[in-house]
Design a protein around this motif. Structure first.
Motif, PDB file in Angstrom:
ATOM      1  N   SER A 193       0.846  -1.137   0.007  1.00 31.94           N
ATOM      2  CA  SER A 193       0.074   0.209   0.126  1.00 31.94           C
ATOM      3  C   SER A 193       0.792   1.010   0.286  1.00 31.94           C
ATOM      4  O   SER A 193       0.881   2.240  -0.941  1.00 31.94           O
ATOM      5  CB  SER A 193      -0.797  -0.053   1.231  1.00 31.94           C
ATOM      6  OG  SER A 193      -1.693   1.133   1.328  1.00 31.94           O
ATOM      7  N   ILE A 194       1.919   1.274   0.701  1.00 30.58           N
ATOM      8  CA  ILE A 194       2.867   2.345   0.892  1.00 30.58           C
ATOM      9  C   ILE A 194       3.474   2.641  -0.471  1.00 30.58           C
ATOM     10  O   ILE A 194       3.629   3.741  -0.766  1.00 30.58           O
ATOM     11  CB  ILE A 194       3.956   2.231   2.080  1.00 30.58           C
ATOM     12  CG1 ILE A 194       3.066   2.200   3.526  1.00 30.58           C
ATOM     13  CG2 ILE A 194       4.839   3.505   1.885  1.00 30.58           C
ATOM     14  CD1 ILE A 194       2.656   3.623   4.000  1.00 30.58           C
ATOM     15  N   THR A 195       4.059   1.471  -1.000  1.00 28.93           N
ATOM     16  CA  THR A 195       4.932   1.748  -2.180  1.00 28.93           C
ATOM     17  C   THR A 195       4.031   2.202  -3.376  1.00 28.93           C
ATOM     18  O   THR A 195       4.327   3.158  -4.178  1.00 28.93           O
ATOM     19  CB  THR A 195       5.576   0.337  -2.643  1.00 28.93           C
ATOM     20  OG1 THR A 195       4.714  -0.618  -2.606  1.00 28.93           O
ATOM     21  CG2 THR A 195       6.698   0.199  -1.472  1.00 28.93           C
ATOM     22  N   ASN A 196       2.706   1.738  -3.266  1.00 29.00           N
ATOM     23  CA  ASN A 196       1.841   2.052  -4.546  1.00 29.00           C
ATOM     24  C   ASN A 196       1.389   3.872  -4.529  1.00 29.00           C
ATOM     25  O   ASN A 196       1.363   4.405  -5.268  1.00 29.00           O
ATOM     26  CB  ASN A 196       0.507   1.176  -4.492  1.00 29.00           C
ATOM     27  CG  ASN A 196       0.578  -0.013  -4.878  1.00 29.00           C
ATOM     28  OD1 ASN A 196       1.497  -0.328  -5.610  1.00 29.00           O
ATOM     29  ND2 ASN A 196      -0.183  -0.994  -4.497  1.00 29.00           N
ATOM     30  N   GLN A 197       1.360   4.090  -3.109  1.00 24.10           N
ATOM     31  CA  GLN A 197       1.081   5.568  -3.008  1.00 24.10           C
ATOM     32  C   GLN A 197       2.311   6.491  -3.173  1.00 24.10           C
ATOM     33  O   GLN A 197       2.246   7.368  -3.699  1.00 24.10           O
ATOM     34  CB  GLN A 197       0.759   5.701  -1.455  1.00 24.10           C
ATOM     35  CG  GLN A 197      -0.914   5.091  -1.430  1.00 24.10           C
ATOM     36  CD  GLN A 197      -1.263   5.232   0.072  1.00 24.10           C
ATOM     37  OE1 GLN A 197      -1.538   6.450   0.440  1.00 24.10           O
ATOM     38  NE2 GLN A 197      -1.606   4.157   0.763  1.00 24.10           N
ATOM     39  N   LEU A 198       3.520   5.947  -2.889  1.00 18.56           N
ATOM     40  CA  LEU A 198       4.721   6.601  -3.164  1.00 18.56           C
ATOM     41  C   LEU A 198       5.002   6.747  -4.651  1.00 18.56           C
ATOM     42  O   LEU A 198       5.610   7.536  -5.161  1.00 18.56           O
ATOM     43  CB  LEU A 198       5.979   5.797  -2.458  1.00 18.56           C
ATOM     44  CG  LEU A 198       6.089   6.164  -1.070  1.00 18.56           C
ATOM     45  CD1 LEU A 198       7.260   5.299  -0.481  1.00 18.56           C
ATOM     46  CD2 LEU A 198       6.074   7.546  -0.682  1.00 18.56           C
ATOM     47  N   SER A 199       4.564   5.883  -5.426  1.00 19.11           N
ATOM     48  CA  SER A 199       4.752   5.629  -6.907  1.00 19.11           C
ATOM     49  C   SER A 199       4.140   6.699  -7.477  1.00 19.11           C
ATOM     50  O   SER A 199       4.586   7.313  -8.420  1.00 19.11           O
ATOM     51  CB  SER A 199       4.639   4.170  -7.508  1.00 19.11           C
ATOM     52  OG  SER A 199       3.060   4.237  -7.430  1.00 19.11           O
TER      53      SER A 199
END
Length: 110
Positions: free
Chosen positions: A41-47
């Motif tokens: 979830s965090i990496t998807n939002q950071l991308s």
């Protein structure tokens, strides 16, 4: 806010501010019991923050079946060769029932 900054680099060109990342962690902290889901979830939002950076998210869980009555020291080291002006990291402590250390690293990749 339960995410508190523990350490950070001195990067001049961060793709996300400390406050934005702390808010992102706080909004997703209920997923910390499933670290894979939390990281996804965090990496998807950071991308969506920047296509010029690669992001790595690390989660360390500190828990005990018994009450800890003394200070606990956890040492983690990482080495890298990077551009001090573009690459960097934030490391946050998140207090829930357990304690989590959440670190995001970004590496300029343009």
């Amino acid at each position: 806010m339960s995410a508190t900054l523990q350490a950070s680099s001195t990067t001049k060109d961060s793709p996300i501010s400390e406050t934005e990342f702390a808010t992102l962690i706080d909004n997703e902290k209920d997923k910390l019991t499933d670290t894979h889901e939390f990281i996804r979830s965090i990496t998807n939002q950071l991308s969506v923050k920047s296509s010029k950076f690669k992001f790595l998210v690390e989660v360390t869980s500190v828990s005990s079946s018994e009450s800890i009555t003394t200070n606990v020291t956890i040492t983690s080291s990482i080495g890298s060769l990077w551009d001090d002006e573009r690459d960097g990291y934030y490391s946050f402590k998140v207090q829930t029932k357990d304690v989590y250390l959440v670190t995001v690293y970004w590496i300029y990749a343009d």
